[in-house]
Scaffold this motif. Sequence first.
Motif, mmCIF file in Angstrom:
data_model
loop_
_atom_site.group_PDB
_atom_site.id
_atom_site.type_symbol
_atom_site.label_atom_id
_atom_site.label_comp_id
_atom_site.label_asym_id
_atom_site.label_seq_id
_atom_site.Cartn_x
_atom_site.Cartn_y
_atom_site.Cartn_z
ATOM 1 N N PRO A 115 0.808 -1.218 0.000
ATOM 2 C CA PRO A 115 0.000 0.000 0.000
ATOM 3 C C PRO A 115 0.843 1.271 0.000
ATOM 4 N N LEU A 116 1.970 1.244 0.725
ATOM 5 C CA LEU A 116 2.835 2.425 0.792
ATOM 6 C C LEU A 116 3.367 2.798 -0.587
ATOM 7 N N PHE A 117 3.924 1.828 -1.296
ATOM 8 C CA PHE A 117 4.529 2.127 -2.597
ATOM 9 C C PHE A 117 3.478 2.289 -3.691
ATOM 10 N N HIS A 118 2.303 1.714 -3.511
ATOM 11 C CA HIS A 118 1.232 1.932 -4.486
ATOM 12 C C HIS A 118 0.668 3.349 -4.351
ATOM 13 N N ASP A 119 0.520 3.814 -3.104
ATOM 14 C CA ASP A 119 0.007 5.163 -2.856
ATOM 15 C C ASP A 119 0.963 6.217 -3.401
ATOM 16 N N ASN A 120 2.283 5.949 -3.270
ATOM 17 C CA ASN A 120 3.315 6.785 -3.896
ATOM 18 C C ASN A 120 3.320 8.224 -3.374
ATOM 19 N N SER A 121 2.878 8.413 -2.125
ATOM 20 C CA SER A 121 2.828 9.774 -1.584
ATOM 21 C C SER A 121 3.954 10.059 -0.594
ATOM 22 N N SER A 122 4.616 9.005 -0.093
ATOM 23 C CA SER A 122 5.693 9.187 0.879
ATOM 24 C C SER A 122 7.024 9.414 0.164
ATOM 25 N N PRO A 123 7.921 10.233 0.740
ATOM 26 C CA PRO A 123 9.267 10.381 0.175
ATOM 27 C C PRO A 123 10.030 9.069 0.072
ATOM 28 N N LEU A 124 9.624 8.066 0.880
ATOM 29 C CA LEU A 124 10.267 6.757 0.777
ATOM 30 C C LEU A 124 10.045 6.115 -0.584
ATOM 31 N N THR A 125 8.994 6.509 -1.267
ATOM 32 C CA THR A 125 8.666 5.918 -2.563
ATOM 33 C C THR A 125 9.228 6.733 -3.728
ATOM 34 N N HIS A 126 10.031 7.736 -3.422
ATOM 35 C CA HIS A 126 10.637 8.558 -4.467
ATOM 36 C C HIS A 126 12.149 8.573 -4.256
ATOM 37 N N SER B 67 8.130 3.423 -8.345
ATOM 38 C CA SER B 67 7.908 3.000 -6.959
ATOM 39 C C SER B 67 7.873 1.478 -6.830
ATOM 40 N N GLU B 68 7.372 0.776 -7.868
ATOM 41 C CA GLU B 68 7.335 -0.688 -7.806
ATOM 42 C C GLU B 68 8.741 -1.276 -7.743
ATOM 43 N N PHE B 69 9.677 -0.680 -8.497
ATOM 44 C CA PHE B 69 11.056 -1.157 -8.470
ATOM 45 C C PHE B 69 11.706 -0.849 -7.124
ATOM 46 N N LEU B 70 11.392 0.317 -6.564
ATOM 47 C CA LEU B 70 11.922 0.658 -5.239
ATOM 48 C C LEU B 70 11.412 -0.336 -4.193
ATOM 49 N N MET B 71 10.155 -0.767 -4.322
ATOM 50 C CA MET B 71 9.627 -1.767 -3.407
ATOM 51 C C MET B 71 10.391 -3.077 -3.552
ATOM 52 N N ALA C 180 14.438 5.400 10.041
ATOM 53 C CA ALA C 180 14.436 5.741 8.612
ATOM 54 C C ALA C 180 13.017 5.919 8.092
ATOM 55 N N ALA C 181 12.084 5.080 8.582
ATOM 56 C CA ALA C 181 10.687 5.215 8.166
ATOM 57 C C ALA C 181 10.107 6.532 8.673
ATOM 58 N N HIS C 182 10.443 6.893 9.922
ATOM 59 C CA HIS C 182 9.939 8.145 10.494
ATOM 60 C C HIS C 182 10.504 9.359 9.767
ATOM 61 N N SER C 183 11.807 9.320 9.452
ATOM 62 C CA SER C 183 12.454 10.440 8.767
ATOM 63 C C SER C 183 12.326 10.352 7.256
ATOM 64 N N GLN D 51 13.797 8.381 4.927
ATOM 65 C CA GLN D 51 15.068 8.337 4.193
ATOM 66 C C GLN D 51 15.215 6.962 3.540
ATOM 67 N N PHE D 52 15.123 6.915 2.230
ATOM 68 C CA PHE D 52 15.100 5.641 1.519
ATOM 69 C C PHE D 52 16.426 4.895 1.667
ATOM 70 N N VAL D 53 17.545 5.581 1.508
ATOM 71 C CA VAL D 53 18.849 4.910 1.577
ATOM 72 C C VAL D 53 19.071 4.325 2.962
ATOM 73 N N LEU D 54 18.790 5.094 4.006
ATOM 74 C CA LEU D 54 18.952 4.587 5.368
ATOM 75 C C LEU D 54 18.000 3.431 5.627
ATOM 76 N N PHE D 55 16.792 3.495 5.085
ATOM 77 C CA PHE D 55 15.823 2.412 5.229
ATOM 78 C C PHE D 55 16.390 1.119 4.660
ATOM 79 N N CYS D 56 16.990 1.196 3.478
ATOM 80 C CA CYS D 56 17.573 0.006 2.844
ATOM 81 C C CYS D 56 18.776 -0.516 3.624
#
Length: 408
Positions: free
Chosen positions: A42-53, A59-63, A111-114, A116-121
């Motif tokens: 749902p997070l990456f489908h919604d595509n509204s969070s900076p984590l998905t950009h 966004s599907e590839f990022l997921m 990372a989810a709170h802030s 940050q995609f790189v830190l999340f990974c």
Amino acid sequence: MKATDSLQTAPEQTAQHILGVTLIVTLISVAGIALPYPVLAPLFHDNSSPLTHFMGLPSEFLMGIVLGIYPLGIIIGGSFIGSLSDTYGRKRLLSLTLMGSALGYGLTAFAAHSEQFVLFCLARLLTGICEGNIARAIAADLHPQIDKTRSFSLISAMGYGGYLLGPLAGGYLINWGMEMVFGAAAIACILCALLSHQLLPRQLDETKVNADKASSLVLLKEPALRRFFLLYLLLTMGVNFYYEFYPLHLVQQAAFTPAQISWVTVLLTACMIATSIWFTPLIQRRLNHASASLMGISLFGVSLACFPYLANASYLLTFMTIGAGIAIYNSFLPTYLSHAYQDRPQGQLMGMLVTIFCVGNLLAALLGGLLAVFDVKIVLLIGALCAVGAGTILYHGHFKARCWPAHN
């Protein structure tokens, strides 16, 4: 004295105690893998969070990257944590890796709170490395006080439980934010680290001398085993195409929420558990290991091929049959390999299966992420084709060419 020697002479009550702690660790480890499944789609489908950009990537590839980075960590951790436990002791390494997992989950929450995609990974990678723990090695050391078959079957049951509890917890904790999902996992790992440190006996820290240092990769030198491991790679890719992308399909096709995805996952896992407990013994009395494995693979592949095209509630039937198929081949295929090559080091054989599962998980996440950009149905159908390929190799290798030693 070797750690395995002292454990093999330990009282049965002590062995049961050790196994109980080991089962809890396994439950949390698998739950950590499955925990993001109902949350990320749902997070990456919604595509509204900076984590998905990130870097303009779909966004599907990022997921797919987020899903794949965890098993990559398990591959890395599994390559050295086991040998370190031989040198420094099982208990010590188990406690340290659990604390490392807690740190990884904590960083993932931050990372989810802030956002940050790189830190999340990177945090998911660290968690995966620490999840390459030595729970199975401890269980194997308990033989003959506890039969290996019983130990491993209980660990498998805990694995199914992890696939039930992880998505269920994630589906509801997301209501308090993404960081709550991973924060809860961090707290659970800390509790388990304290549990293992306080309750596991000291003899688990006795080092193992003259251990077999050979990597499981040496098994790939044999053509017949290469063929079997190709079978297992295709099968695990098919399963992970399904595990990792059916939530995205349900979100896209029916606007499923994380809670709804978690309950569908409960149905899948409940069927796996029920099949393992009640139906697998019945199958064992009627079919040999190869035939039962082929039946499970076929049931999984056919059900997965039908899943993307079913509407309304009829898709629930495929979750039941897919769960049954997975449980059947998971019960018989490793046993088939073990019996066919009973003269080989069993630790190497089972270790190779774990490595291949993680590689299949990684490949499915990355390739599936790319294909999902076009249509997630393609991902699911390729998963079904992978199962067909695995079944074909098994049928040809055992029933036609007889590439593997004959046994039950």
